[in-house]
Design a protein around this motif. Structure first.
Motif, mmCIF file in Angstrom:
data_model
loop_
_atom_site.group_PDB
_atom_site.id
_atom_site.type_symbol
_atom_site.label_atom_id
_atom_site.label_comp_id
_atom_site.label_asym_id
_atom_site.label_seq_id
_atom_site.Cartn_x
_atom_site.Cartn_y
_atom_site.Cartn_z
ATOM 1 N N PHE A 1 0.871 -1.177 0.000
ATOM 2 C CA PHE A 1 0.000 0.000 0.000
ATOM 3 C C PHE A 1 0.911 1.231 0.000
ATOM 4 O O PHE A 1 2.035 1.178 0.517
ATOM 5 N N GLY A 2 0.451 2.285 -0.595
ATOM 6 C CA GLY A 2 1.224 3.528 -0.551
ATOM 7 C C GLY A 2 2.233 3.700 -1.673
ATOM 8 O O GLY A 2 2.747 4.790 -1.865
ATOM 9 N N LYS B 1 15.395 6.100 -7.465
ATOM 10 C CA LYS B 1 15.798 6.371 -6.083
ATOM 11 C C LYS B 1 14.753 5.929 -5.062
ATOM 12 O O LYS B 1 15.050 5.830 -3.881
ATOM 13 N N ARG C 1 5.468 16.460 -7.407
ATOM 14 C CA ARG C 1 6.339 17.432 -6.763
ATOM 15 C C ARG C 1 7.501 17.856 -7.646
ATOM 16 O O ARG C 1 8.050 18.924 -7.461
ATOM 17 N N ARG C 2 7.844 17.063 -8.641
ATOM 18 C CA ARG C 2 8.893 17.472 -9.573
ATOM 19 C C ARG C 2 8.298 18.181 -10.788
ATOM 20 O O ARG C 2 9.027 18.564 -11.706
ATOM 21 N N GLN D 1 12.727 3.607 -2.819
ATOM 22 C CA GLN D 1 13.061 2.279 -2.298
ATOM 23 C C GLN D 1 12.123 1.196 -2.832
ATOM 24 O O GLN D 1 12.526 0.051 -2.985
ATOM 25 N N ASP D 2 10.882 1.572 -3.104
ATOM 26 C CA ASP D 2 9.908 0.584 -3.548
ATOM 27 C C ASP D 2 9.981 0.304 -5.046
ATOM 28 O O ASP D 2 9.287 -0.577 -5.544
ATOM 29 N N THR E 1 1.092 6.169 -4.286
ATOM 30 C CA THR E 1 1.232 7.552 -3.807
ATOM 31 C C THR E 1 2.675 8.022 -3.943
ATOM 32 O O THR E 1 2.932 9.167 -4.300
ATOM 33 N N ARG E 2 3.608 7.143 -3.618
ATOM 34 C CA ARG E 2 5.021 7.532 -3.723
ATOM 35 C C ARG E 2 5.378 7.894 -5.157
ATOM 36 O O ARG E 2 6.055 8.883 -5.417
ATOM 37 N N GLN F 1 15.075 9.680 -10.925
ATOM 38 C CA GLN F 1 14.367 9.969 -9.672
ATOM 39 C C GLN F 1 13.519 8.769 -9.242
ATOM 40 O O GLN F 1 13.452 8.450 -8.064
#
Lengths: 555, 164
Positions: free
Chosen positions: B16-17, B69, B28-29, B71-72, B20-21, B66
């Protein structure tokens, strides 16, 4: 052995070599604090006055020790108070692990008391974050978080632990201390290319950043400079890597860089950029940045290559091994013409030095310098005093300069000074701050006093928000909107109220006497130094400008 | 593929999540997602995303670096349009009358689409294909009256034996 989640958290931190944590207790970390209490002989906890201070302290601890800094806070406001500290660490690539409590799993997502979406809020400002939903994942997650925080380009990692997970029990098996991932090395062909570019260059310049300190590559940078007659300029994050009096050290480059450093950067035909990210504060107008130069960019983070500045040669590898491989291939090369040119820039810089017969920032810093030694930690807040310190303090060794480079966090200094001093076993620390920045987190004086840390706070007090005022003077036609503070704060009495010592200096003639006293005390001291409100930071390259636009002195 | 568009194949952990990441990184970029599709792979611990992005060479290389980078994120590749098979999926409900029914059915046949629901007043059609084919079908039935439509993000895999 069977332990509770809270026990596992503290045991895993101890297992990973964590000796000191910073934080602030609260409802949803009570169990963790209970376990810290029981293990206070094995792990020290420093309570700050505010979670922000704790985050900055963990950051300062990490920068000085080179190890991971750990901060603990409760849910909701505890978490939101950490945000500025985490973001500061994120932009300056500081290895930080934040452990936060949260409401029990069944209460998540119901707007429960002191609930915020911790992982959601911190996602953009962490290298990675977790919410741990079962105690059996705790030890593994903490170890992984520590490894991620330290590996490659370091950064903050957050672990959110709901209260019921802290209460669950499961098997805990101790493990080895986590090592960072192996660092990638540059190919032999790339090394050969760098060597070739150096041989072809007439005016090489080393642009050294925070990555050099993190990679422990300062010796290699100095060796390279000596081998090829290349002056070294620094980003603010890289400043303390090389001793200030090293003959190739030109100091900081960029918007408020030293003249000789910025000028040499602009005139170079080869820029060897190591461990930097070409921040806009360092480059100014990108199209005009080192336009005569081929840029070799060496950084551990592949995403930094060609992000802000296009490199002629981009190398995503460990700086230390790359530079030593380059050095091995080189024979000493003398560049007398370039050295003479650089010497000329230095002379031009010296001719612009401010008068030294009044209590001005430069004089203040050089006097303080006499009372510091190689181990003294220097911290700053953000603003004019920070730039004056960056320009004028003569650093003696890496990992002794704490300043918020990327985020520019006013209020960073007090917490960072505490964390830094603690990391070095209660080492003498000097915090250069301004009356504006100090006002933001001065409550941490309480923490410094409780822990009897020998922190000397030098408040460059001009009664204004100096850096903003400087911009208002130069670019806003002297409309001093909200920057003339007109406060009546008595910093001497304030220091005394906190249980610290307080002094005031208004004239240069009293400076040494007061510094003598302050540095003889082994506890927190605040020195209120009254400086002129129209002292400016020069040189200055206006935002979006280049070396052609540099302003070297007032008037 | 439209001009300036590129296709990213991304293998991520099936947590989950993670979505979103990834989407948070884009916003944001300041990179635009044209479409994003995510689903489990043959390995239930991993998901695969196909992301279509519009951007220049700078954005293209930054996005890959990017994303790498995170982790997931286990793997990121740019799939060149000429080396990939790309499919989009469309469900479209069109108004029908006695007069238009034949015309729409003909279009369904020509586009090799499929009628999946049918009433006296409406017909729901499933179309699969490349973006341009879906666009052409939508354009054709527009005049008959689109009641609603739903379009899934593109899926892409390499041609031949090559894989992510």
């Amino acid at each position: 052995m069977i332990l509770t989640g809270a026990e596992i958290i503290v045991e895993t931190l101890i297992e990973q070599g964590c000796k000191t944590v910073f934080g602030y207790p609260g409802g949803f970390v009570l169990n963790i604090y209970d376990e810290l209490y029981k293990r206070s002989d094995r792990i020290r906890h420093v309570i700050t006055a505010h979670e922000q201070g704790a985050a900055h302290a963990a950051d300062g601890y990490a920068r000085v020790s080179g190890d991971v800094g750990v901060v603990i806070a409760t849910s909701g406001p505890g978490v939101t108070n950490l945000i500025t500290g985490i973001a500061t660490a994120h932009l300056d690539s500081v290895p930080l692990v934040a452990i936060t409590g949260n409401v029990p799993l069944s209460m998540l997502g119901r707007d429960s008391f002191q609930e915020v979406d911790t992982t959601g809020i911190t996602m953009p400002i962490t290298k990675h974050n977790y919410i741990v939903k079962s105690a059996k994942d705790l030890a593994k997650t903490i170890r992984e978080a520590i490894r991620i925080a330290k590996s490659g380009r370091p950064g903050p990692v957050l672990i959110d632990v709901p209260k019921d997970v802290q209460l669950q029990t499961c098997e805990y098996l101790p493990s080895e201390k986590e090592q960072p991932d192996a660092y990638p090395r540059a190919d032999a062909a790339v090394i050969e290319d760098i060597v070739q570019l150096i041989r072809e260059s007439k005016r090489p310049y080393i642009y050294s950043g925070g990555g050099v300190i993190m990679a422990d590559a300062a010796a290699e940078v100095m060796r390279l400079a000596e081998m090829i007659d290349a002056p070294i300029g620094f980003s603010m994050m890289g400043l303390s890597a090389v001793p200030g009096d090293f003959r190739y050290n030109l100091g900081m480059t960029g918007m408020h860089g030293r003249y000789a450093s910025t000028k040499a950067n602009a005139e170079a035909d080869l820029v060897l950029a190591v461990g930097v990210r070409f921040s806009d504060r360092a480059t100014g107008k990108k199209s005009k940045y080192s336009q005569h130069a081929k840029i070799v960019h060496i950084d551990i983070d592949p995403a930094e290559i060609n992000k802000n500045i296009n490199a002629y040669l981009g190398v995503s590898a460990d700086i230390k091994s790359t530079l030593s491989a380059v050095i091995e291939k080189l024979t000493p090369e003398r560049r007398p013409e370039w050295m003479a040119e650089v010497e000329k820039y230095r002379k031009e810089e010296a001719s612009c030095a401010p008068r030294d017969d009044s209590l001005n920032p430069k004089v203040l810093i050089s006097h303080v310098q006499k009372y510091t030694d190689v181990n003294t930690i220097i911290a700053t807040d953000v603003g004019q005093h920070q730039m004056w310190t960056a320009q004028n303090y003569c650093h003696k060794r890496p990992r002794r300069f704490l300043t918020s480079g990327g985020l520019g966090t006013m209020g960073y200094g007090m917490g960072a000074a505490i964390g830094g001093s603690v990391a070095a076993g209660g080492e003498r620390t000097v915090l250069f701050t301004g009356d504006g920045s100090f006002g933001m987190n001065l409550t941490e004086l309480a923490t410094a006093v409780s822990n009897q840390l020998p922190i000397v706070v030098i408040v460059m007090n001009n009664g204004v928000l100096g850096m903003v005022r400087q911009w208002q003077t130069l670019f806003y036609d002297k409309r001093y909107s909200q920057t003339t503070l007109g406060r009546k704060t008595d910093f001497v009495k304030l220091a005394e109220a906190f249980g610290a010592h307080g002094f005031r200096i208004s004239e240069l003639s009293h400076l040494d006497e007061v510094l003598e006293k302050a540095f003889s005390l082994n506890s927190p001291v605040v020195i209120d130094c009254l400086i002129d409100q129209d002292e400016f930071v020069f040189p200055m390259i206006p935002p979006g400008g280049s070396i052609d636009d540099i302003i070297v002195k007032q008037g | 593929m439209k001009k300036g568009q590129f296709i990213l194949g991304v293998i991520v952990t099936n947590h989950f999540g993670v979505l979103t990441r990834v989407s948070g990184l884009f916003s944001r970029r300041g990179y635009n997602i044209d479409s994003l599709n995510v689903g489990e792979t043959e390995d239930p611990t991993l998901s695969r995303m196909t992301i279509i992005v519009t951007g220049d060479d700078y954005i293209e290389s930054q996005i890959v670096k990017q994303l790498s980078k995170l982790q997931d994120v286990k793997k990121v590749e740019l799939l060149p349009a000429d080396e990939a098979v790309i499919r989009e999926h469309l469900l479209i409900k069109v108004r029908v009358t006695n007069e238009t029914r034949t015309q729409i059915t003909e279009a369904v046949n020509i586009f090799r689409a499929k009628v999946i629901d049918f009433t006296a007043e409406a017909m729901t059609v499933e179309v699969t294909g490349e973006t341009t084919k879906l666009d052409a079908f939508i354009e054709y039935v527009k005049n008959f009256g689109i009641i609603e439509m739903c379009r899934a993000g593109a899926l892409a895999v390499y041609r031949g034996t090559k894989s992510l």
